[in-house]
Write a protein that holds these residues in place. Structure first.
Motif, PDB file in Angstrom:
ATOM      1  N   THR A 189       5.429   5.843   7.288  1.00  0.00           N
ATOM      2  CA  THR A 189       4.289   6.762   7.236  1.00  0.00           C
ATOM      3  C   THR A 189       2.981   5.985   7.209  1.00  0.00           C
ATOM      4  OG1 THR A 189       5.557   8.507   6.146  1.00  0.00           O
ATOM      5  CG2 THR A 189       3.164   8.577   5.879  1.00  0.00           C
ATOM      6  N   TYR A 190       2.921   4.936   6.377  1.00  0.00           N
ATOM      7  CA  TYR A 190       1.681   4.166   6.315  1.00  0.00           C
ATOM      8  C   TYR A 190       1.414   3.455   7.641  1.00  0.00           C
ATOM      9  CZ  TYR A 190      -2.295   1.594   4.846  1.00  0.00           C
ATOM     10  OH  TYR A 190      -3.587   1.125   4.781  1.00  0.00           O
ATOM     11  N   ARG A 191       2.443   2.891   8.232  1.00  0.00           N
ATOM     12  CA  ARG A 191       2.260   2.232   9.538  1.00  0.00           C
ATOM     13  C   ARG A 191       1.738   3.224  10.569  1.00  0.00           C
ATOM     14  NH1 ARG A 191       7.680  -1.494   9.742  1.00  0.00           N
ATOM     15  NH2 ARG A 191       6.806  -3.222   8.548  1.00  0.00           N
ATOM     16  N   LEU A 193      -3.059  13.170   0.747  1.00  0.00           N
ATOM     17  CA  LEU A 193      -2.913  11.744   1.044  1.00  0.00           C
ATOM     18  C   LEU A 193      -4.284  11.088   1.215  1.00  0.00           C
ATOM     19  CD1 LEU A 193      -1.207   9.284   1.438  1.00  0.00           C
ATOM     20  CD2 LEU A 193      -0.765  10.011   3.798  1.00  0.00           C
ATOM     21  N   LEU A 194      -5.233  11.785   1.818  1.00  0.00           N
ATOM     22  CA  LEU A 194      -6.595  11.254   1.916  1.00  0.00           C
ATOM     23  C   LEU A 194      -7.160  10.982   0.526  1.00  0.00           C
ATOM     24  CD1 LEU A 194      -8.406  13.274   4.722  1.00  0.00           C
ATOM     25  CD2 LEU A 194      -8.142  10.799   4.588  1.00  0.00           C
ATOM     26  N   VAL A 201       0.842  -1.201   0.000  1.00  0.00           N
ATOM     27  CA  VAL A 201       0.000   0.000   0.000  1.00  0.00           C
ATOM     28  C   VAL A 201       0.874   1.248   0.000  1.00  0.00           C
ATOM     29  CG1 VAL A 201      -1.790   1.294   1.215  1.00  0.00           C
ATOM     30  CG2 VAL A 201      -1.897  -1.202   1.134  1.00  0.00           C
ATOM     31  N   ALA A 202       1.888   1.259   0.840  1.00  0.00           N
ATOM     32  CA  ALA A 202       2.796   2.411   0.904  1.00  0.00           C
ATOM     33  C   ALA A 202       3.436   2.673  -0.457  1.00  0.00           C
ATOM     34  CB  ALA A 202       3.856   2.185   1.968  1.00  0.00           C
ATOM     35  N   ASP A 203       3.906   1.617  -1.111  1.00  0.00           N
ATOM     36  CA  ASP A 203       4.509   1.764  -2.443  1.00  0.00           C
ATOM     37  C   ASP A 203       3.503   2.335  -3.444  1.00  0.00           C
ATOM     38  OD1 ASP A 203       6.938   0.781  -1.590  1.00  0.00           O
ATOM     39  OD2 ASP A 203       6.623  -1.232  -2.411  1.00  0.00           O
ATOM     40  N   GLY A 253      -2.649   5.322  14.024  1.00  0.00           N
ATOM     41  CA  GLY A 253      -3.229   6.555  14.535  1.00  0.00           C
ATOM     42  C   GLY A 253      -2.199   7.532  15.070  1.00  0.00           C
ATOM     43  N   LYS A 254      -0.946   7.324  14.704  1.00  0.00           N
ATOM     44  CA  LYS A 254       0.130   8.211  15.156  1.00  0.00           C
ATOM     45  C   LYS A 254       0.339   9.391  14.215  1.00  0.00           C
ATOM     46  CE  LYS A 254       2.745   4.777  17.703  1.00  0.00           C
ATOM     47  NZ  LYS A 254       4.069   4.188  17.924  1.00  0.00           N
ATOM     48  N   ARG A 255      -0.296   9.333  13.070  1.00  0.00           N
ATOM     49  CA  ARG A 255      -0.137  10.389  12.062  1.00  0.00           C
ATOM     50  C   ARG A 255      -1.486  10.587  11.391  1.00  0.00           C
ATOM     51  NH1 ARG A 255       4.632  11.672   8.452  1.00  0.00           N
ATOM     52  NH2 ARG A 255       5.680  10.321   9.915  1.00  0.00           N
TER      53      ARG A 255
END
Length: 66
Positions: free
Chosen positions: A32-34, A47-48, A22-24, A39-41
């Motif tokens: 960033t994706y993690r 990006l939405l 997904v990140a790729d 919920g840390k970012r």
């Protein structure tokens, strides 16, 4: 109530994808994706938009709490 991080995880798992894939596809780092799924970012509007396109939904649905 399902939060955005939980919704992102569910959408990913329903498609049998890992976080790296997904990140790729989104052009972001795995970290960033993690962080999004944890919920840390909070995602930016751009990006939405990418997330909604990737998961074939709209931003309102992503942000809607169930």
């Amino acid at each position: 109530m399902i939060t955005l991080p939980e919704k992102l995880r569910l959408l990913r798992l329903r498609r049998h994808l890992n976080q790296e894939r997904v990140a790729d596809a989104l052009g972001i780092s795995l970290r960033t994706y993690r962080d999004l799924e944890r919920g840390k970012r909070a995602p930016s509007l751009s990006l939405l938009t990418k997330l909604a396109e990737f998961y074939q939904t709209d931003i309102a649905e992503l942000l809607e709490r169930a």
